[in-house]
Design an enzyme around this catalytic site. Structure first.
Site, PDB file in Angstrom:
ATOM      1  CB  SER A 262      -7.148  -0.278   1.188  1.00 17.33           C
ATOM      2  OG  SER A 262      -7.608  -0.844  -0.013  1.00 17.33           O
ATOM      3  CB  SER A 263     -12.589  -0.800   0.226  1.00 17.34           C
ATOM      4  OG  SER A 263     -12.986   0.310   0.974  1.00 17.34           O
TER       5      SER A 263
ATOM      6  N   GLY B 163     -13.740  -1.331  -7.442  1.00 18.36           N
ATOM      7  CA  GLY B 163     -15.084  -0.810  -7.171  1.00 18.36           C
ATOM      8  C   GLY B 163     -15.142   0.105  -5.969  1.00 18.36           C
ATOM      9  N   GLY B 164     -13.985   0.642  -5.555  1.00 16.16           N
ATOM     10  CA  GLY B 164     -13.969   1.615  -4.464  1.00 16.16           C
ATOM     11  C   GLY B 164     -14.615   1.045  -3.228  1.00 16.16           C
TER      12      GLY B 164
ATOM     13  CG  ASN C 167      -8.125   6.572  -4.841  1.00 17.16           C
ATOM     14  OD1 ASN C 167      -8.913   5.662  -4.602  1.00 17.16           O
ATOM     15  ND2 ASN C 167      -8.302   7.788  -4.378  1.00 17.16           N
TER      16      ASN C 167
ATOM     17  NE  ARG D  74      -4.079   1.819   0.944  1.00 16.14           N
ATOM     18  CZ  ARG D  74      -5.056   2.195   0.134  1.00 16.14           C
ATOM     19  NH1 ARG D  74      -5.040   1.854  -1.146  1.00 16.14           N
ATOM     20  NH2 ARG D  74      -6.065   2.894   0.591  1.00 16.14           N
TER      21      ARG D  74
ATOM     22  CB  THR E 118      -9.091  -0.349  -8.189  1.00 15.49           C
ATOM     23  OG1 THR E 118      -8.901   0.848  -7.463  1.00 15.49           O
ATOM     24  CG2 THR E 118      -8.446  -1.485  -7.408  1.00 15.49           C
TER      25      THR E 118
ATOM     26  CG  ASP F  96      -8.246   5.269  -0.456  1.00 18.06           C
ATOM     27  OD1 ASP F  96      -9.375   5.656  -0.802  1.00 18.06           O
ATOM     28  OD2 ASP F  96      -7.589   4.435  -1.114  1.00 18.06           O
TER      29      ASP F  96
HETATM   30  O1  DON Z   1      -7.940   1.252  -1.613  1.00 17.71           O
HETATM   31  C1  DON Z   1      -9.107   1.587  -1.840  1.00 17.71           C
HETATM   32  O2  DON Z   1     -10.053   1.200  -1.193  1.00 17.71           O
HETATM   33  C2  DON Z   1      -9.387   2.506  -3.031  1.00 17.71           C
HETATM   34  N1  DON Z   1      -8.208   3.287  -3.332  1.00 17.71           N
HETATM   35  C3  DON Z   1      -9.817   1.665  -4.199  1.00 17.71           C
HETATM   36  C4  DON Z   1     -10.206   2.526  -5.376  1.00 17.71           C
HETATM   37  C5  DON Z   1     -11.067   1.805  -6.338  1.00 17.71           C
HETATM   38  O3  DON Z   1     -11.387   0.636  -6.205  1.00 17.71           O
HETATM   39  C6  DON Z   1     -11.560   2.587  -7.487  1.00 17.71           C
HETATM   40  N2  DON Z   1     -12.331   1.682  -8.359  1.00 17.71           N
HETATM   41  N3  DON Z   1     -13.320   1.503  -8.795  1.00 17.71           N
END
Ligand code: DON
Length: 573
Positions: A455-456, A475-476, A404, A110, A384, A426
């Site tokens: 993070s997710s 997917g954030g 991100n 990370r 991502t 984040d």
């Molecule tokens: O680490 C995380 O949770 C975010 N930076 C992930 C970002 C992400 O999945 C964007 N995508 N759709």
């Protein structure tokens, strides 16, 4: 901190469980899984977000490499051909399983906050968030972790030299690859942003600043040179020498705060993955600083006390959403970088806590999120990437990598080809202030020098007596909901192709709404959920780009499937 502890206490009251703060801090990084010996022979498989990346991995397997060499080749190729989603300027998490001895570990690659980062760096003198400060420009960029992971994977786990596993990516960066529809759409969407960085404009736009035609060759000669520096010097080729100097010069010239020392001191951290059980299945997933595994296990433990097969489908989806709501709420309240904050991980992933959570769920009625003590928030889904690998020896990798948002900050640092992430967003830039994904956090996830933002990302293995799934998705904030739905789908007997296709209905606690994909809920389920008090909204776009490999132990059959929402490819070899 005080606010947080009060909230934590309130949460324990709600959950009717004792408040204690056990932590995994003293436990070893590694753990041993059940060995799977004497199984029928099986093929290897790779599922990733773009065919050229899956093929790069396959090249390594054909050259005698293992899943870990293929993971380097796939990640490095994705950095070139899917620059919207991950890259040398970003970071992520690799979940590894070595078949020979059952050793399992997570590589935490990370991004970390620069040493000069401060808690309030994105607030104005009055303490209010400065619009877009944590997503725009080099000040939004954490110190990248992905290049360090390539070196670590090759040295500690691979069979091939880094210069071998980086070869396909170097070739793709130098010779180029044809522009494909999803990348063209992303370039169109972010054209204004890319125009602001002359080096990004040179790579992704026409000389007139337009969007290139489909099939136009996207060449990245500076990125090829950076990859070559790594091929010959390992991590030092990125975190030291000419490349590090160019990175620091470029970032500082645009207002960033990186130093040579920030780069030189970056290390991959091996952490113990989180392991849980759900109806006899063994679930292995990411530990903090990702919230993914904690939230996935928390939700599964809650659901384990319900007989999901016996209830009607509306009630089933209601219960799954209620589990999501509670797991995301815990994410917001408790979680951060384990090297900076003590977290009640054993509590949050334990059965007693889940029983407490479950007792607050009614079968006939939604619980509004603001009745769960927590924090206050509009979600968006940008990008991502995830890939899954199984080699013929049974070694496994689930890797989720990110810069991100689409193209990160959109800035390529001159002479390096490196697109900067905007992962600093984040962090919780102020308690209760939502990030771009609508996620809120507390002091646990406040900015501090060298700290890693929560993070997710949820790379995971799901293992049952009959077989195994290796999977994950971008997917954030919705990643965790999708990981939960994917796990339940697999345990319900769906194939890899069915799992990646299945429509999704995420809920992330705040905002208190189920933002479902078209087709995820039938008209009768919608009426039923509304009658229970759920707020529902049909999402304006699809969620996720899941990559799934399944392996049936009895027959040796392996399936690899890429999400039809993307342009990926699952390969069996
Ligand atoms: O680490 C995380 O949770 C975010 N930076 C992930 C970002 C992400 O999945 C964007 N995508 N759709």
């Amino acid at each position: 901190m005080a606010v947080c502890k009060i909230l934590a206490f309130a949460a324990c009251l709600v959950a009717l469980v004792p408040c204690s703060l056990p932590s995994f801090a003293d436990e070893p990084a590694a753990q041993i899984a059940r060995p799977l010996s004497r199984l029928p022979a099986h093929r290897g498989a790779i599922a990733s977000a773009y065919p050229l990346a899956s093929q790069a991995g396959q090249e390594m397997l054909a050259a005698g490499g293992n899943a870990f060499d293929a993971a380097v080749a796939v990640s490095a190729a994705l950095a070139v051909v899917e620059p919207t989603s991950s890259g040398l300027g970003g970071g992520g998490f690799y979940l590894l399983h070595r078949q020979a001895d059952g050793f399992e570990t997570m590589l935490d690659a990370r991004e970390k906050a620069p040493d000069a980062a401060t808690r309030d760096m994105y607030l104005d003198p009055a303490g209010n968030p400065i619009a877009r400060a944590s997503v725009a420009g080099p000040l939004a960029a954490g110190i990248p972790g992905e290049p360090a992971a390539f070196d670590y994977l090759a040295r500690r786990f691979g069979k091939l030299a880094l210069k071998e596993s980086l070869r396909p990516a170097i070739r793709l960066a130098r010779e180029g690859f044809p522009l494909y529809p999803r990348l063209q759409a992303a370039i169109r969407y972010k054209r204004e942003l890319l125009l602001r960085s002359p080096d990004a404009a040179k790579v992704f736009l026409t000389p007139e600043g337009g969007v290139p035609e489909l099939g136009a060759m996207i060449k990245q000669p500076d990125l090829a040179l950076t990859l070559e520096a790594m091929a010959s010097q390992g991590a030092k080729g990125f975190y030291g020498g000419r490349v590090a100097q160019d990175l620091v010069n470029g970032v500082r010239a645009e207002g960033g705060i990186w130093t040579l020392e920030d780069l030189a001191s970056y290390r991959v951290i091996e952490r113990k993955p989180l392991v849980g059980n759900y109806h006899g299945a063994r679930i292995v997933s990411a530990s903090p600083p990702s919230s993914g595994g904690v939230a996935l296990l928390d939700a599964l433990n809650i659901l384990a006390g319900f007989d999901l097969k016996q209830v009607d489908s509306g009630t089933r989806k209601h219960l799954i959403v209620e589990a999501m709501r509670r797991a995301y709420r815990d994410r917001a309240v408790y979680l951060g970088d384990p090297d900076f904050v003590a977290m009640p991980l054993a509590l949050l992933t334990g059965q007693d806590y889940a029983a407490g959570q479950r007792s607050s769920i009614r079968l006939d009625k939604a619980m509004p999120s603001d009745l769960l003590p927590g924090i206050e928030t509009a979600p968006v889904a940008l990008h991502t990437t995830h890939f899954s690998i199984l080699d013929a020896g049974g070694n496994r990798v689930a890797g989720t990598l990110s810069v991100n948002l689409y193209f990160g900050t959109g800035e390529i640092v001159p002479k390096t080809g490196v697109l900067l992430n905007n992962t600093m967003d984040d962090f919780s830039i102020k308690p209760g202030t939502p990030n771009v994904f609508g996620l809120v956090g507390n002091d646990e996830n406040a900015i501090a020098p060298n700290k890693r933002p929560l993070s997710s990302m949820t790379p995971a293995f799901v293992e049952t007596p009959r077989g195994l799934m290796i999977f994950g998705t971008p997917g954030g904030s919705y990643i965790i909901s999708m990981a939960l739905l994917g796990t339940l789908d697999y345990l319900n007997g769906m194939s890899a192709a069915e799992i990646v296709k299945d429509p999704r209905y995420p809920h992330q606690y705040l905002p208190d709404v189920i933002e479902y994909e078209k087709g995820a809920l039938s008209p009768s389920e919608i009426s039923r959920l509304e009658a229970m008090g759920h707020k529902l909204e049909e999402g304006s776009r699809p969620w996720g780009n899941m990559q799934v490999i399944t392996w049936d132990f009895a027959s040796g059959k392996v399936e690899a499937a890429a999400d039809p929402r993307g342009e990926g490819e699952g390969l069996i070899y």
